[in-house]
Design an enzyme around this catalytic site. Structure first.
Site, PDB file in Angstrom:
ATOM      1  CD  GLU A 528      -1.620  -2.200   1.345  1.00 29.84           C
ATOM      2  OE1 GLU A 528      -0.588  -2.565   1.777  1.00 29.84           O
ATOM      3  OE2 GLU A 528      -2.706  -3.189   1.155  1.00 29.84           O
ATOM      4  CG  HIS A 595     -12.541  -7.546   5.135  1.00 32.67           C
ATOM      5  ND1 HIS A 595     -11.985  -8.400   6.210  1.00 32.67           N
ATOM      6  CD2 HIS A 595     -11.925  -7.937   4.275  1.00 32.67           C
ATOM      7  CE1 HIS A 595     -10.963  -9.063   5.536  1.00 32.67           C
ATOM      8  NE2 HIS A 595     -10.776  -8.170   4.462  1.00 32.67           N
TER       9      HIS A 595
END
Ligand code: TPP
Ligand code: MG
Length: 796
Positions: A528, A595
């Site tokens: 990332e 999530h």
């Protein structure tokens, strides 16, 4: 001798003379730079500047490096590179001192207008109107940042841009931005900073991607006080990186080792490595060893405290300038007199540049002092009974030999207070307000693009539907939009984990790689930090990247380059650089701890300088993408993770319709209570609102749409004036974005004046969200909770 001018010099002599001149020119810059470091340190130690960090010890390596920096190239480096700045002509010594003093006038300190510490350079990329300069013909420096290795992720992106300009046919028309991708990104980093994760992520990604990234590791053996043995495995970055060495038929990097005092050796090796990088896009790393720090790390300490005596002795002996001097003499490029002449000239040159910068720095505040004294003396004549105190203030101000703007403001403030409420001090007040405005312009501007490049100027284009518009899944709205977008705008690129081949984990890009090519829509490694870095670098070079973070929960990994780099670049370069990056991610509720996050408070706290879009559905997201793509600011888009399979009517004007930033939408009208929310929680709120409706309670539901900017026209206040009750609902932790919205409406909009009952926030719990439907129900706000809070408010 007499007739020597009549004989044409041989070609060989001519080129020798040219070579000698060039070498002596390099030596001169090295001497000037050294002198600037020595004088700079003194300026700090005598209190004229607050902090200094200098490039002494790295001069010779940098004059060698500067030779190969061509128009179109980019430097992404750190605070040791003043010599490179001088030698390339991108920084003057006077500007260097201006920055050391924190000179806020941009004309005098054109890197950061006094916003950055010394040796943080920058060049202009965009005009005040938000238009790109012809970067392909300029030598470019991305505004430096201080976090160690923070220059690495973006360096990858800058180099990747060259690759894209070379391989994407549609981009070849932008000849102002690239010459067939020949541009190299020069990236500098200290030896100790190679211990940082972003360094390793960048090196690995560059090896995979094959981009013209050239890394110079300035190895002086220390990171402040900590020696290499605690920093680097085997004490050698080139040795541990050897597995990355590119071989025939493999990817990887070319790795070279050079000595930082060996001018001739470095020129030769740099020439080869950089040429190969430019021609073949093979990334390259130069491990520049045996560099020194003649004055230690910075002005904050002395290296005698931690370097052993032998090391200090070695540093003196192997000082690169001393070695270059010896080399000049040994090769008869100059004699002692020539060299002494250069060294004396360098000292004088620096002395004058410093003096001029200091006089310049002082002059505005001195003028302000004169004006303030004149105005205070005027007041004294009107208020003679306080003359003693006024004179005291005047004395305080005039006895300060080196006044700052701050000192003038403090005295003016005190004098205004002393004068009390009458008219006597009106001209003092006017002057105070005038200076306040001037200082605001100097210190508080350019967080975002302000001129025509501002995303806030984008006009609203309303959503339209064809009469026979089909109803489709949310992800299909995006998919059709991206399809049109890629056909229409060649500068747009999209990438991330699983974004290319399968078209992202929720199919927004499904089928589009085949259609638009893997050069424009592509997969990345799981990394990332450098996905963000790729985005930043591409955006700084005039492209329009959409860089994906797979789930907002993983934004934490990529947050550093966004917070330190993308969000600050316009501010820290005083508007000279823009980074129109779009970070695409998805979040809010789905399942489980990693999530279902909605860390909006974290985003709001760390990304000022970026816009934050929180669309309630994919149609609104499309409108926001269109808006962002018309502006020059960086932004993050958080799509609703649980919204991709919800049905939406397919918009007719997918490519045209825009959602202006900072304008909330009233999604349901009502008279009893205002509910302010966004994103996935909006659906929870709507369910509660219909339950309440049955009990005769009318809810006005407002979708804020963007958190940054927030309700710029105070639409929420208008609603509150009608309902006199307000509740802010989201699924961040308590004290997160709901508290932010509360603060905006209560304090900034003055909403407290319109309240009949105490305002509320409803948020998720303090902890992360447990897995499963029950986990969701008991950890995040649910309709029943919203309903009961509002009923309570109605009864209050
Ligand atoms: C992320 C981060 N951590 C710590 C610091 C504080 N710091 C500034 S410079 C430095 C040492 C860097 O050493 P090196 O990379 O070898 O560069 P040098 O100063 O020796 O040229 C440290 C720890 C920082 N600026 N950023
Ligand atoms: Mg070091």
């Amino acid at each position: 001798m007499e007739n020597s001018f009549e004989t044409s010099p041989s070609l060989e002599n001519l080129s020798f003379e040219k070579f000698r001149e060039e070498v002596l020119g390099d030596y001169r810059w090295a001497c000037i730079s050294r002198e600037a470091s020595l004088v700079g340190r003194k300026e700090v130690l005598t209190g004229k500047a607050k902090f200094g960090i200098f490039g002494d010890g790295k001069e010779v390596a940098q004059v060698a490096m500067a030779k190969f920096f061509q128009p179109g190239d980019f430097r992404s480096g750190y605070y040791r590179d003043q010599t490179f700045g001088f030698a390339t002509g991108l920084a003057t010594v006077q500007q260097f001192f201006a920055q050391l003093y924190a000179e806020p006038r941009f004309e005098k300190e054109p890197f950061s207008g006094g916003r950055q510490m010394s040796s943080h350079f920058a060049t202009r990329f965009v005009t005040e109107e938000g238009e790109w300069l012809p970067l392909a013909r300029l030598k470019n420096i991305v505004a430096d940042i201080a976090p160690t290795a923070g220059q690495m992720p973006r360096a990858l992106g800058l180099a990747l841009a060259s690759k894209k300009f070379r391989e994407v046919t549609e981009l070849q028309q932008f000849t102002d931005l690239s010459t067939n991708g020949n541009e190299v990104c020069f990236c500098t980093i200290g030896d100790a900073s190679t211990s940082e994760g972003p360094f390793w992520e960048t090196v690995n990604a560059a090896g995979v991607l094959q981009v013209p990234l050239v890394i110079f590791v300035w190895d002086d053996g220390y990171g402040i006080s900590v020696p290499k043995k605690y920093q680097t495995t085997k004490g050698s970055i080139s040795e541990v990186l050897s597995g990355f060495q590119k071989e025939d038929e493999t990817n990887g990097l070319n790795i070279y080792k050079v000595k930082g005092w060996d001018y001739a050796g470095m020129c030769e090796v740099f020439e080869e490595g950089i040429r190969i990088a430019r021609e073949t896009h093979t990334p390259t790393l130069f491990h520049v060893e045996e560099l020194t720090q003649p004055q230690g790390h910075s002005t904050s300490g002395s290296h005698e405290r931690y370097k052993p005596a032998e090391r200090l002795e070695w540093e003196r002996e192997w000082d690169a300038i001393r070695k270059m001097r010896e080399w000049l003499l040994a090769n008869m490029l100059a004699d002692e007199d020539d060299i002494d002449h250069i060294e004396r000239g360098a000292k004088e040159f620096v002395r004058k540049a410093k003096q001029d910068a200091w006089e310049d720095f002082l002059s505005p505040a001195r003028e302000q002092v004169s004006k303030a004294v004149e105005l205070i003396n005027d007041v004294v004549s009107k208020l003679p009974q306080q003359s003693g105190q006024f004179h005291q203030l005047v004395k305080e101000l005039t006895s300060n030999r080196e006044p700052l703007r701050r000192d003038v403001m403090k005295i003016l403030y005190a004098a205004i207070n002393l004068a009390g409420t009458g008219d006597a001090a009106s001209s003092l007040k006017d002057y105070y307000n005038h200076l306040k405005k001037e200082n605001e312009l100097l210190f508080n501007t350019y967080l975002y693009n302000q001129g025509p490049g501002s995303t806030l100027n984008v006009e609203e284009v309303k959503l339209t539907y064809e009469p026979d518009a089909p109803t489709v899944n949310g992800f299909e709205v995006l998919n059709r939009y991206f399809d049109r977008l890629f056909a229409h705008n060649p500068k747009v690129l999209a990438f991330g984990e699983d974004l290319g081949y399968i078209g992202d984990v929720n199919q927004g890009f499904a089928g589009l790689q085949t259609k638009y090519g893997e050069e424009r829509i592509f997969d990345t490694g799981i990394r990332e930090v450098t996905i963000m870095g790729q985005g930043i670098g591409l955006a700084l070079r005039g492209l329009r990247p959409i860089a994906e973070i797979q789930y907002v929960d993983y934004l934490l990994y990529g947050l550093q380059p966004l917070s330190d780099d993308a969000a600050t670049v316009h501010y820290r370069s005083v508007g000279q650089q823009s980074c129109p990056l779009i970070v695409r991610t998805r979040g809010h509720r789905l399942e489980g701890i990693w999530h279902s996050g909605s860390p909006m408070g974290m985003i709001l706290g760390s990304l000022r300088g970026m816009y934050v879009c929180v669309p309630r559905n994919m149609t609104q997201a499309v409108g926001m993408y269109n808006t962002l793509l018309k502006g020059m600011d960086p932004a993050i888009m958080i799509e609703c993770l649980n919204g991709y399979r919800l049905k939406e009517k397919l918009p007719g004007n997918l490519l045209e319709f825009t959602v202006p930033l900072g304008i909330p939408e009233i999604v349901k009208e009502g008279n009893d209570v205002t509910i302010v929310t966004y994103g996935s929680t909006l659906r929870v709120v709507m369910e509660a609102a219909s339950m309440l409706e049955k009990n005769g309670i009318g809810c006005e539901v407002i979708d804020v749409q963007t958190l940054l900017p927030f309700d710029t026209h105070h639409k929420i206040l208008e609603s509150l004036k009608k309902t006199n009750r307000i509740v802010f609902v989201d699924e961040d932790v308590p004290g997160g974005a709901a508290a932010y919205m509360f603060n905006k409406v209560m304090e900034e909009q003055g909403g407290y004046r319109w309240l009949d009952v105490s305002p509320r926030t409803i948020t998720a719990k303090d902890h992360r969200t447990a897995y499963g439907s029950d986990g969701d129900y008991f950890c995040k706000p649910n309709p029943e909770e919203v309903e009961s809070v509002i009923k309570e408010m109605m009864e209050e």
